[in-house]
Design a protein around this motif. Structure first.
Motif, PDB file in Angstrom:
ATOM      1  N   UNK A   1       0.830  -1.208   0.000  1.00  0.00           N
ATOM      2  CA  UNK A   1       0.000   0.000   0.000  1.00  0.00           C
ATOM      3  C   UNK A   1       0.866   1.260   0.000  1.00  0.00           C
ATOM      4  N   UNK A   2       1.945   1.250   0.764  1.00  0.00           N
ATOM      5  CA  UNK A   2       2.860   2.401   0.804  1.00  0.00           C
ATOM      6  C   UNK A   2       3.510   2.584  -0.566  1.00  0.00           C
ATOM      7  N   UNK A   3       3.967   1.506  -1.165  1.00  0.00           N
ATOM      8  CA  UNK A   3       4.583   1.557  -2.488  1.00  0.00           C
ATOM      9  C   UNK A   3       3.596   2.118  -3.513  1.00  0.00           C
ATOM     10  N   UNK A   4       2.362   1.631  -3.495  1.00  0.00           N
ATOM     11  CA  UNK A   4       1.345   2.084  -4.447  1.00  0.00           C
ATOM     12  C   UNK A   4       1.059   3.575  -4.271  1.00  0.00           C
ATOM     13  N   UNK A   5       0.990   4.024  -3.032  1.00  0.00           N
ATOM     14  CA  UNK A   5       0.715   5.452  -2.779  1.00  0.00           C
ATOM     15  C   UNK A   5       1.897   6.316  -3.197  1.00  0.00           C
ATOM     16  N   UNK A   6       3.111   5.841  -2.962  1.00  0.00           N
ATOM     17  CA  UNK A   6       4.313   6.565  -3.381  1.00  0.00           C
ATOM     18  C   UNK A   6       4.313   6.738  -4.904  1.00  0.00           C
ATOM     19  N   UNK A   7       4.010   5.674  -5.619  1.00  0.00           N
ATOM     20  CA  UNK A   7       3.968   5.745  -7.078  1.00  0.00           C
ATOM     21  C   UNK A   7       2.856   6.684  -7.540  1.00  0.00           C
ATOM     22  N   UNK A   8       1.699   6.595  -6.919  1.00  0.00           N
ATOM     23  CA  UNK A   8       0.575   7.462  -7.270  1.00  0.00           C
ATOM     24  C   UNK A   8       0.921   8.934  -7.043  1.00  0.00           C
ATOM     25  N   UNK A   9       1.585   9.204  -5.941  1.00  0.00           N
ATOM     26  CA  UNK A   9       1.994  10.574  -5.615  1.00  0.00           C
ATOM     27  C   UNK A   9       2.919  11.122  -6.703  1.00  0.00           C
ATOM     28  N   UNK A  10       3.916  10.357  -7.086  1.00  0.00           N
ATOM     29  CA  UNK A  10       4.856  10.822  -8.107  1.00  0.00           C
ATOM     30  C   UNK A  10       4.199  10.943  -9.471  1.00  0.00           C
ATOM     31  N   UNK A  11       3.284  10.036  -9.799  1.00  0.00           N
ATOM     32  CA  UNK A  11       2.571  10.142 -11.072  1.00  0.00           C
ATOM     33  C   UNK A  11       1.727  11.407 -11.106  1.00  0.00           C
ATOM     34  N   UNK A  12       1.113  11.773  -9.979  1.00  0.00           N
ATOM     35  CA  UNK A  12       0.332  13.010  -9.899  1.00  0.00           C
ATOM     36  C   UNK A  12       1.227  14.233 -10.049  1.00  0.00           C
ATOM     37  N   UNK A  13       2.385  14.198  -9.387  1.00  0.00           N
ATOM     38  CA  UNK A  13       3.337  15.308  -9.486  1.00  0.00           C
ATOM     39  C   UNK A  13       3.828  15.459 -10.927  1.00  0.00           C
ATOM     40  N   UNK A  14       4.094  14.336 -11.587  1.00  0.00           N
ATOM     41  CA  UNK A  14       4.531  14.370 -12.986  1.00  0.00           C
ATOM     42  C   UNK A  14       3.430  14.949 -13.867  1.00  0.00           C
TER      43      UNK A  14
ATOM     44  N   UNK B   1      12.943  11.325  -2.506  1.00  0.00           N
ATOM     45  CA  UNK B   1      12.384  12.311  -1.580  1.00  0.00           C
ATOM     46  C   UNK B   1      10.994  12.731  -2.053  1.00  0.00           C
ATOM     47  N   UNK B   2      10.086  12.866  -1.085  1.00  0.00           N
ATOM     48  CA  UNK B   2       8.714  13.273  -1.390  1.00  0.00           C
ATOM     49  C   UNK B   2       8.189  14.174  -0.290  1.00  0.00           C
ATOM     50  N   UNK B   3       7.045  14.731  -0.559  1.00  0.00           N
ATOM     51  CA  UNK B   3       6.295  15.406   0.492  1.00  0.00           C
ATOM     52  C   UNK B   3       5.667  14.331   1.383  1.00  0.00           C
ATOM     53  N   UNK B   4       5.089  14.732   2.482  1.00  0.00           N
ATOM     54  CA  UNK B   4       4.398  13.767   3.341  1.00  0.00           C
ATOM     55  C   UNK B   4       3.164  13.252   2.624  1.00  0.00           C
ATOM     56  N   UNK B   5       2.835  11.974   2.900  1.00  0.00           N
ATOM     57  CA  UNK B   5       1.626  11.396   2.331  1.00  0.00           C
ATOM     58  C   UNK B   5       1.037  10.399   3.319  1.00  0.00           C
ATOM     59  N   UNK B   6      -0.248  10.141   3.150  1.00  0.00           N
ATOM     60  CA  UNK B   6      -0.991   9.278   4.079  1.00  0.00           C
ATOM     61  C   UNK B   6      -1.292   7.921   3.450  1.00  0.00           C
TER      62      UNK B   6
END
Length: 152
Positions: free
Chosen positions: A10-23, A106-111
């Motif tokens: 779940x953490x991995x999936x959210x990390x990827x989703x976060x970066x895809x949104x940033x991109x 490195x990323x911003x905080x995420x839940x």
């Protein structure tokens, strides 16, 4: 799948989703400014029109670096081993001091499931201090000893 594996997935999936949104946001900014930098062939243009178009082209090029940065982060996430681990290394989810970190980029905080995480890169000083350690071991950061609470 164990609870630990499900949590890490779940953490991995959210990390990827976060970066895809940033991109996607960086690409949208780049494309919007590029579109505004082109002058129509059918109109006459004064100096103000040309200056605005040039400014928009410059802004678009400024957004090119974030696009490349986020592409690089997605590449790193895709090429990291996300299997469960008991040692701090790339792909590990590490908790200490009541905080959760993901070692990759490195990323911003995420839940994720009510817990807060933040991505750190393998070049960060805090990662360098704890690389290779296991749960219960300590490292020194900013002159303080810190105990690793968990590693996934």
């Amino acid at each position: 799948m164990t609870d630990r594996a499900a949590k890490k997935k779940a953490v991995h999936a959210r990390l990827m989703s976060l970066e895809e949104s940033e991109l996607a946001a960086a690409i949208a900014h780049y494309e919007a400014y590029m579109a505004d930098s082109h002058l129509s062939d059918r109109e006459t243009h004064d100096n103000d029109d040309m200056a605005i178009a040039r400014e928009n082209a410059d802004l678009a090029h400024a957004f090119e670096a974030p696009v490349q940065t986020h592409h690089g982060k997605i590449d790193a996430i895709e090429n990291t081993d996300w299997s469960l681990s008991d040692t701090v290394g790339p792909g590990a989810v590490v908790s200490f001091g009541g905080r959760n970190f993901v070692v990759c980029v490195s990323t911003q905080r995420f839940e994720v499931d009510g817990e807060t995480y933040m991505g750190i890169s393998t070049q960060s000083p805090i990662y360098q201090a704890m690389a290779g350690l296991k749960e219960g071991e300590t490292f020194t950061h900013n002159g303080k000893d810190v105990e690793i609470e968990s590693v996934l």
